[in-house]
Design an enzyme around this catalytic site. Structure first.
Site, mmCIF file in Angstrom:
data_model
loop_
_atom_site.group_PDB
_atom_site.id
_atom_site.type_symbol
_atom_site.label_atom_id
_atom_site.label_comp_id
_atom_site.label_asym_id
_atom_site.label_seq_id
_atom_site.Cartn_x
_atom_site.Cartn_y
_atom_site.Cartn_z
ATOM 1 N N ALA A 95 54.638 20.457 -37.538
ATOM 2 C CA ALA A 95 55.832 20.418 -36.620
ATOM 3 C C ALA A 95 55.631 20.749 -34.940
ATOM 4 C CB ALA A 95 57.136 21.538 -37.151
ATOM 5 N N ARG A 123 59.541 57.763 -76.910
ATOM 6 C CA ARG A 123 58.489 56.894 -76.512
ATOM 7 C C ARG A 123 57.298 57.619 -76.376
ATOM 8 N NH1 ARG A 123 57.857 53.443 -70.686
ATOM 9 N NH2 ARG A 123 56.994 51.909 -71.595
ATOM 10 N N TYR A 144 53.910 64.061 -69.962
ATOM 11 C CA TYR A 144 54.968 64.808 -69.630
ATOM 12 C C TYR A 144 55.044 65.854 -70.270
ATOM 13 C CZ TYR A 144 55.877 61.035 -66.115
ATOM 14 O OH TYR A 144 55.727 60.059 -64.980
ATOM 15 N N CYS A 163 51.646 43.000 -59.299
ATOM 16 C CA CYS A 163 51.189 43.477 -57.986
ATOM 17 C C CYS A 163 51.493 45.033 -57.640
ATOM 18 C CB CYS A 163 51.548 42.739 -56.803
ATOM 19 S SG CYS A 163 53.556 42.771 -56.511
ATOM 20 N N GLU A 182 55.077 21.905 -43.416
ATOM 21 C CA GLU A 182 53.851 22.548 -43.444
ATOM 22 C C GLU A 182 52.568 21.560 -43.064
ATOM 23 O OE1 GLU A 182 52.567 25.615 -44.644
ATOM 24 O OE2 GLU A 182 50.791 24.639 -44.016
HETATM 25 C C1 LIG Z 1 42.191 37.746 -48.455
HETATM 26 C C2 LIG Z 1 43.555 38.068 -48.500
HETATM 27 C C3 LIG Z 1 44.034 38.974 -49.263
HETATM 28 C C4 LIG Z 1 45.541 39.119 -49.311
HETATM 29 N N1 LIG Z 1 46.011 39.864 -50.411
HETATM 30 C C5 LIG Z 1 47.340 40.091 -50.481
HETATM 31 C C6 LIG Z 1 47.849 40.952 -51.343
HETATM 32 O O1 LIG Z 1 47.275 41.410 -52.189
HETATM 33 N N2 LIG Z 1 49.143 41.237 -51.304
HETATM 34 C C7 LIG Z 1 50.057 40.733 -50.276
HETATM 35 O O2 LIG Z 1 51.184 40.923 -50.245
HETATM 36 N N3 LIG Z 1 49.542 39.976 -49.465
HETATM 37 C C8 LIG Z 1 48.241 39.603 -49.233
HETATM 38 N N4 LIG Z 1 47.780 38.770 -48.290
HETATM 39 C C9 LIG Z 1 48.454 38.544 -47.258
HETATM 40 C C10 LIG Z 1 49.415 37.334 -47.344
HETATM 41 O O3 LIG Z 1 48.766 36.022 -47.773
HETATM 42 C C11 LIG Z 1 50.177 37.178 -46.322
HETATM 43 O O4 LIG Z 1 51.077 38.212 -45.716
HETATM 44 C C12 LIG Z 1 51.506 35.985 -46.469
HETATM 45 O O5 LIG Z 1 51.026 34.810 -46.956
HETATM 46 C C13 LIG Z 1 52.338 35.610 -45.195
HETATM 47 O O6 LIG Z 1 53.169 34.665 -45.393
HETATM 48 P P1 LIG Z 1 54.005 33.869 -44.426
HETATM 49 O O7 LIG Z 1 54.801 33.011 -45.004
HETATM 50 O O8 LIG Z 1 54.609 34.785 -43.457
HETATM 51 O O9 LIG Z 1 52.801 33.247 -43.710
HETATM 52 P P2 LIG Z 1 51.697 32.156 -44.124
HETATM 53 O O10 LIG Z 1 51.328 32.565 -45.613
HETATM 54 O O11 LIG Z 1 50.473 32.352 -43.271
HETATM 55 O O12 LIG Z 1 52.213 30.829 -43.792
HETATM 56 C C14 LIG Z 1 52.199 30.249 -42.690
HETATM 57 C C15 LIG Z 1 52.190 28.867 -42.831
HETATM 58 O O13 LIG Z 1 52.542 28.054 -41.760
HETATM 59 C C16 LIG Z 1 52.030 26.712 -41.465
HETATM 60 N N5 LIG Z 1 51.964 26.547 -40.260
HETATM 61 C C17 LIG Z 1 51.760 27.235 -39.094
HETATM 62 N N6 LIG Z 1 52.220 26.460 -38.108
HETATM 63 C C18 LIG Z 1 52.912 25.306 -38.453
HETATM 64 C C19 LIG Z 1 53.225 24.228 -37.821
HETATM 65 N N7 LIG Z 1 53.578 24.065 -36.585
HETATM 66 N N8 LIG Z 1 53.864 22.949 -38.537
HETATM 67 C C20 LIG Z 1 53.750 23.269 -40.022
HETATM 68 N N9 LIG Z 1 53.222 24.115 -40.451
HETATM 69 C C21 LIG Z 1 52.867 25.351 -39.782
HETATM 70 C C22 LIG Z 1 50.710 27.408 -41.979
HETATM 71 O O14 LIG Z 1 49.856 26.072 -42.098
HETATM 72 C C23 LIG Z 1 50.742 28.015 -43.385
HETATM 73 O O15 LIG Z 1 50.884 27.462 -44.287
HETATM 74 C C24 LIG Z 1 46.366 38.620 -48.254
HETATM 75 C C25 LIG Z 1 46.031 37.666 -47.204
HETATM 76 C C26 LIG Z 1 44.493 37.474 -47.371
HETATM 77 C C27 LIG Z 1 43.957 36.578 -46.367
HETATM 78 C C1 LIG Z 2 58.876 51.423 -60.839
HETATM 79 C C2 LIG Z 2 58.438 51.785 -62.162
HETATM 80 C C3 LIG Z 2 59.088 53.073 -62.481
HETATM 81 C C4 LIG Z 2 58.758 53.700 -63.890
HETATM 82 N N1 LIG Z 2 59.571 54.610 -64.379
HETATM 83 C C5 LIG Z 2 59.515 55.198 -65.594
HETATM 84 C C6 LIG Z 2 60.294 55.994 -66.135
HETATM 85 O O1 LIG Z 2 60.875 56.572 -65.416
HETATM 86 N N2 LIG Z 2 59.965 56.446 -67.504
HETATM 87 C C7 LIG Z 2 58.999 55.690 -68.286
HETATM 88 O O2 LIG Z 2 59.037 55.995 -69.649
HETATM 89 N N3 LIG Z 2 58.397 54.652 -67.907
HETATM 90 C C8 LIG Z 2 58.479 54.285 -66.676
HETATM 91 N N4 LIG Z 2 57.612 53.181 -65.910
HETATM 92 C C9 LIG Z 2 56.671 52.441 -67.008
HETATM 93 C C10 LIG Z 2 57.671 51.403 -67.401
HETATM 94 O O3 LIG Z 2 58.697 51.708 -68.321
HETATM 95 C C11 LIG Z 2 56.714 50.299 -68.394
HETATM 96 O O4 LIG Z 2 56.178 50.895 -69.271
HETATM 97 C C12 LIG Z 2 55.619 49.773 -67.223
HETATM 98 O O5 LIG Z 2 56.277 49.310 -66.056
HETATM 99 C C13 LIG Z 2 55.060 48.776 -68.151
HETATM 100 O O6 LIG Z 2 55.710 47.861 -68.789
HETATM 101 P P1 LIG Z 2 55.991 46.340 -68.005
HETATM 102 O O7 LIG Z 2 54.426 45.719 -67.913
HETATM 103 O O8 LIG Z 2 56.713 45.590 -68.968
HETATM 104 O O9 LIG Z 2 56.613 46.433 -66.661
HETATM 105 C C14 LIG Z 2 58.024 52.781 -64.815
HETATM 106 C C15 LIG Z 2 57.309 51.768 -64.210
HETATM 107 C C16 LIG Z 2 57.613 51.081 -62.934
HETATM 108 C C17 LIG Z 2 57.024 49.845 -62.689
HETATM 109 S S1 SF4 Z 3 58.112 43.777 -60.591
HETATM 110 FE FE1 SF4 Z 3 57.762 42.551 -58.687
HETATM 111 S S2 SF4 Z 3 56.731 44.275 -57.343
HETATM 112 FE FE2 SF4 Z 3 56.712 45.079 -59.396
HETATM 113 S S3 SF4 Z 3 54.612 44.307 -60.130
HETATM 114 FE FE3 SF4 Z 3 56.103 42.708 -60.836
HETATM 115 S S4 SF4 Z 3 56.044 41.328 -59.063
HETATM 116 FE FE4 SF4 Z 3 55.284 43.373 -58.263
#
Ligand SMILES: Cc1cc2nc3c(=O)[nH]c(=O)nc-3n(C[C@H](O)[C@H](O)[C@H](O)COP(=O)(O)OP(=O)(O)OC[C@H]3O[C@@H](n4cnc5c(N)ncnc54)[C@H](O)[C@@H]3O)c2cc1C
Ligand SMILES: Cc1cc2nc3c(=O)[nH]c(=O)nc-3n(C[C@H](O)[C@H](O)[C@H](O)COP(=O)(O)O)c2cc1C
Ligand code: SF4
Lengths: 286, 646
Positions: B453, B218, B171, B342, B408
């Site tokens: 279920a 900072r 900055y 994440c 589950e």
């Molecule tokens: C390869 C991959 C990468 C992903 N990466 C990310 C990511 O980086 N970030 C992210 O946010 N999301 C990611 N996702 C998505 C994430 O996994 C899903 O969005 C999330 O798990 C959804 O949660 P849910 O609870 O809605 O459903 P689910 O996780 O699908 O859970 C549903 C559960 O219900 C159970 N179930 C279904 N019917 C029944 C029944 N009749 N009785 C008992 N149990 C039942 C199933 O067995 C399942 O365990 C990824 C998914 C995949 C496949």
């Molecule tokens: C949502 C978000 C907003 C941020 N905004 C600022 C900011 O305004 N000023 C700053 O110095 N750092 C900012 N950062 C950086 C954080 O201060 C910090 O350095 C960074 O999240 C890594 O540290 P951590 O792993 O402990 O979260 C931001 C980070 C996040 C995730």
């Molecule tokens: S603070 Fe929450 S949303 Fe942000 S990186 Fe960590 S787990 Fe993900």
């Protein structure tokens, strides 16, 4: 049992004794050295022996003086003291009772069961300070101790006093008390180097707040705790390119093995064959 | 357990109760008028209540020429004072020290929010934001210094314990420090001394109005840009600034040329930038803080123990769980909801110009409406599905005093997230499910795993309500280009055996637009596929994926020689050769052995529909993917929200 030992640095004359006749020469810094008061070393030794004879003895060494006084605390720590207090102030001879008042404040702030100090100092030698502290605190004082024993079952202290011509007087004294220590055949132990060096980190420093009249009070000075040296930590070399530095961080300093895709044996030998043919080492049969 | 973490630290007149701090982070909770809102106050109050040692509130604009978005606090105007005063006093009542971050973005912004020319030391285009800034005149520099001081004065008035001059993240102040962005030939550019002048003047001006409050900075410990400031350069800068008198030094990293480092995702090893603080700490007596990817009190304690820093920033860790300090102190380590780095809901939402939330913690920014309160009328509730959505619903329902049975059908809880965390560099994602599982095990939720279920179960269970969290499933690929080459869906692709992958040419069709196509492509490439190509009809593959995760994924894909083609359309297939058009070009992808079509999954609402028909009197709710196929945070959010509704 909390034992507080009062110690100080004294000026000792060294060098040519002839020159010592000349007062000016004595004051010349080249002719004097600073050392821990020999009686105070005896007091530290006595405290240490108490610590060895019973459990739960906690020794605090207290000194008043300029920066140079810190050495006394280092030696005290080297000999085994647990806690170190430095009051950053200067008191010349003639102000013994003022000093006693200050020390009384320190020891009562610190909390104590027993105060030990040297019988007197090597330089000024009035022997007033210890008695003064006892007087101000309103507790008994025993002077010229050569041996302190703790009677079993929390009884009083049994103190052997030096009364001249090789005679000893044995007295009992309840705690809390002040005892001033005589030099005796008990040689003060030698300070351990590691503890001597580590002492500076432990020193708690006070400054004296001057108030009108003889009233003095203490103010705790934030001494920065010695900085622990940071442990070695992986740091990429500044001479690397930015991308390489980043790569090293991402892998924690280990170069990631680039995945070389396996080449099929056929294509490998084919390449070699082609190379040999192309360069005339082999005749192309086909 | 963490003696050093819970040792107080005194900075000038303020004493931090412990060494855990939150660094400044923009929340987008401010109003469009640049005012502090109730939401922002509640958000920070929750963190202070959680026992954190120091909060540095978000970067606040010191001048009308700076704004990250419409939702930043206008510290350049007195109008902010009432709100700011309330914010500060609410944080302070818990003994938390509160610091104001004084911020000007310089050129690292776009003018859309301020509708004024952006400003910088030199008129060099920002490589990321691609706008050419106005070169500040000397008079304007003077005005800028004054505006920092005026802003600091406001912060002092509002009651802040300390002030942080933001010299990091590329900055304005860093733009003056770095030769890459500062090519002035007056007294503010050129030599080391000259480039330092602006920072010095700003800090001096801030200190002049700070009174008894402390002033820290900072700063980036390394610019990580060729020709930019190296660690050694920064050390010199810090020593010079420290000689002028600083009360603390915060080390950070990242700017326009290496943007992901500001917000390190799970690609970055834990605590990977602590060395920057350590290498400053060995030079100065001033307290130093380290930040970046420290999400665990044990790691924080270790950093303090090894002497690398005096304070440890756990910023996202305390977004994810504001009670982290208290839980650490009470040694309830398993109860700490982890930040999985994440970025999906904190930084990701900032990019979408929305207020922050958190993948695992739906109550972020909703502290008031999402407070978990005991149910007035405890019910018996069935939760069907043990994915993140169902688990969250069950967890919160039982906390509210409802009697919960969780079904589950698989042997293990976790749902689709088990697959989601099986692709490269996404393993950490499962930590949130792991936390939920531990919470459920400690609760009195009746967990029935390996139990599908059915209508009968729901009929017989005498439930007052049913929460469906049955997720979504992958069906037949939505497109088949040719019968000559097998086409499979994502789930099948994740289950391929080694000999079905090795030395195969694989085409991945991205019709999901999130991370999944890149994830499966990377996994297949790691498993020694001969070639992997990802196709998307959009302007970018993984169009909707959070940007930093995407940047990092691209880098890894590059290394693995995975190729991507955006704006692509399969025109025809000759045998096994795919002819693809891309912006008027034709690209031939020869000899494809396998096509993976990554679709959006289809909702699994069979049971919900049955119940609707057969048991119309039963109150039902849909959570997560079975309501609409989305991502983990949506499922968790749904679960939490519904649990409060039941
Ligand atoms: C390869 C991959 C990468 C992903 N990466 C990310 C990511 O980086 N970030 C992210 O946010 N999301 C990611 N996702 C998505 C994430 O996994 C899903 O969005 C999330 O798990 C959804 O949660 P849910 O609870 O809605 O459903 P689910 O996780 O699908 O859970 C549903 C559960 O219900 C159970 N179930 C279904 N019917 C029944 C029944 N009749 N009785 C008992 N149990 C039942 C199933 O067995 C399942 O365990 C990824 C998914 C995949 C496949
Ligand atoms: C949502 C978000 C907003 C941020 N905004 C600022 C900011 O305004 N000023 C700053 O110095 N750092 C900012 N950062 C950086 C954080 O201060 C910090 O350095 C960074 O999240 C890594 O540290 P951590 O792993 O402990 O979260 C931001 C980070 C996040 C995730
Ligand atoms: S603070 Fe929450 S949303 Fe942000 S990186 Fe960590 S787990 Fe993900």
């Amino acid at each position: 049992m909390k034992v507080v030992v009062l110690i100080k640095m004294t000026t000792v004359i060294r060098g040519n004794p002839n020159r010592a006749e000349n007062l000016e020469a004595i004051l010349d810094p080249g002719n004097v050295a600073l050392d821990v008061n020999s009686y105070d070393l005896a007091a530290l030794e006595e405290a240490q022996r108490l610590k060895e004879s019973i459990d739960y003895v906690h020794i605090t060494a207290v000194t008043v003086g300029p920066e140079s006084a810190v050495k006394a605390l280092q030696i005290a720590h080297g000999m085994g003291a647990d806690e170190l207090i430095w009051v950053d102030a200067q008191y010349e001879g003639g102000r013994e009772m003022e000093l006693a008042g200050l020390l009384a404040e320190v020891v009562s702030k610190q909390g104590f069961d027993l105060v030990l100090c040297g019988l007197k100092s090597d330089d000024v030698g009035t022997g007033l300070v210890g008695i003064g502290v006892a007087e101000i605190l309103g507790i008994p004082a025993v002077t010229r101790s050569v041996k302190i024993e703790i009677l079993p079952d929390g009884g009083p202290l049994q103190i052997h006093r030096h009364v001249g011509k090789g005679n000893r007087e044995v007295v009992h004294c309840p705690l809390p008390a002040v005892i001033t220590v005589e030099r005796s055949r008990r040689m003060p132990r030698y300070p351990g180097v590691a503890r001597y060096l580590a002492a500076r980190k432990k020193i708690i420093r006070y400054a004296v707040e001057q108030q009108p009249g003889t009233q003095v009070s203490l103010r705790h000075v934030e001494t920065k705790k010695a900085q622990p040296r940071p442990k070695k930590i992986f740091t990429p070399d500044d001479n690397l390119s930015a991308a390489d530095r980043m790569k090293m961080i991402m892998t924690g300093g280990m170069a990631r093995k680039k995945k070389k895709k396996a080449q099929s044996v056929v294509s490998g030998s084919e390449q070699l064959y082609n190379f040999l043919v192309k360069n005339g080492f082999l005749k192309n049969k086909a | 357990m963490f003696p050093r973490l819970f040792t107080p630290l005194t900075i000038k007149n303020a004493t931090l109760p412990n060494r855990i701090i939150a660094t400044g982070h923009l929340t987008h909770f401010a109003s469009t008028d640049g005012l502090v809102t109730q939401r922002m106050i509640d958000y920070h109050e929750a963190r202070a209540r959680g026992g954190i040692g120091m909060i540095i509130t978000e970067s606040m604009a010191v001048h009308p020429t700076t704004a990250q978005s419409q939702y930043v606090v206008h510290l350049y105007d007195d109008k902010v004072l009432p709100g700011l005063t309330e914010l500060v006093s609410r944080i302070k009542q818990y003994g938390t020290v509160v610091v104001c971050q004084l911020h000007h973005m310089g050129r690292e912004m776009i003018s859309v929010d301020t509708m004024r020319p952006i400003v910088a030391p030199s008129p060099i285009m920002d490589p990321m934001k691609r706008e050419v800034p106005h070169e500040l005149s000397r008079a304007e520099i003077k005005e800028m210094v004054e505006s920092y001081a005026a802003a600091a004065e406001r912060a002092v008035k509002a009651g802040y314990d300390g002030l942080e001059v933001h010299c990091a993240h590329g900055y304005l102040i860093q733009q003056f420090l770095s030769p890459l962005s500062n090519q002035r030939d007056d007294e503010y550019g050129g030599s080391f001394e000259n480039r330092l002048r602006f920072a010095r003047e700003v800090i001096a001006a801030v200190k002049a109005v700070a009174g008894d409050r402390f002033v820290g900075i900072r700063i980036d410990g390394d610019e990580f840009a060729d020709g930019g400031l190296t660690m050694e350069d920064v050390q010199q800068i810090i020593l010079a600034l420290n000689a002028d008198g600083l009360d603390y030094i915060g080390l950070s990293v990242g700017h326009c040329l290496n943007y992901p480092t500001i917000f390190p995702n799970m690609d970055f090893p834990l605590g990977c930038f602590t060395y920057l603080a350590s290498n400053i700490k060995r030079l100065v007596d001033t307290p130093v803080y380290t930040s970046h990817r420290i999400n665990d009190p044990a790691l924080a304690e270790k950093i303090l123990e090894d002497g690398h820093a005096d304070m440890v920033a756990m910023t996202r860790a305390t977004i994810a769980d504001p009670e982290l300090p208290i839980k650490a102190k009470e040694e309830r380590i398993d109860d700490i909801r982890p930040c999985v780095a994440c970025l999906q809901r904190c930084f990701g939402r900032l990019r979408m110009r929305a207020p922050i939330s958190c993948l695992g913690n739906p109550a972020v920014g909703r502290e008031r409406e999402f407070a978990i309160t005991p149910a007035t009328n405890p019910k018996k509730v069935a939760v069907v599905g043990g994915g993140p959505g169902g688990m969250e619903a069950a967890r919160v329902l039982s906390q509210r005093g409802h009697k919960v049975v969780l079904y589950e059908k698989e042997q293990e809880l976790g749902g689709m997230l088990k697959l989601g965390s099986s692709v490269p560099n996404r393993e950490e994602l499962f930590n949130i499910a792991r936390w939920q599982i531990i919470q459920l095990q400690q609760s009195n939720v009746e967990i029935k795993t390996g139990y599908e279920a059915t209508l009968n179960d729901l009929r017989a269970g005498a439930y007052d309500a049913v929460v469906f969290a049955t997720g979504a499933e992958y069906g037949e690929p939505s497109v088949v280009f040719t019968e000559n080459v097998p086409h499979i869906n994502l789930k099948q692709a994740l289950e391929l055996a080694d000999d079905q992958v090795e030395n195969k040419n694989i085409l991945v069709i991205d019709r999901d637009y999130h991370n999944k196509a890149l994830g499966i492509a990377e996994q297949l490439a790691e498993r020694e596929a001969a070639s992997v190509v990802v196709l998307s009809s959009e302007v970018d593959v993984a169009l909707d994926m959070e940007s930093i995760n995407k940047m990092m994924a691209y880098e890894r894909l590059n290394e693995l020689e995975v190729k991507c083609l955006s704006k692509a359309k399969v025109e025809r297939v000759n045998g096994k050769d795919f002819i693809v058009s891309h912006e008027g070009w034709e690209v031939v992808l020869p000899d494809i052995d396998l096509v993976v079509v990554v679709d959006k999954p289809k909702v699994n609402t069979m049971l919900a529909k049955q119940v609707e028909q057969e048991l119309p009197q039963l109150k039902t709710y849909l959570v997560g993917n079975c309501a609409s196929p989305r991502l983990t945070p949506d499922a968790i959010f749904d679960g939490y929200r519904i649990a409060l509704e039941v």
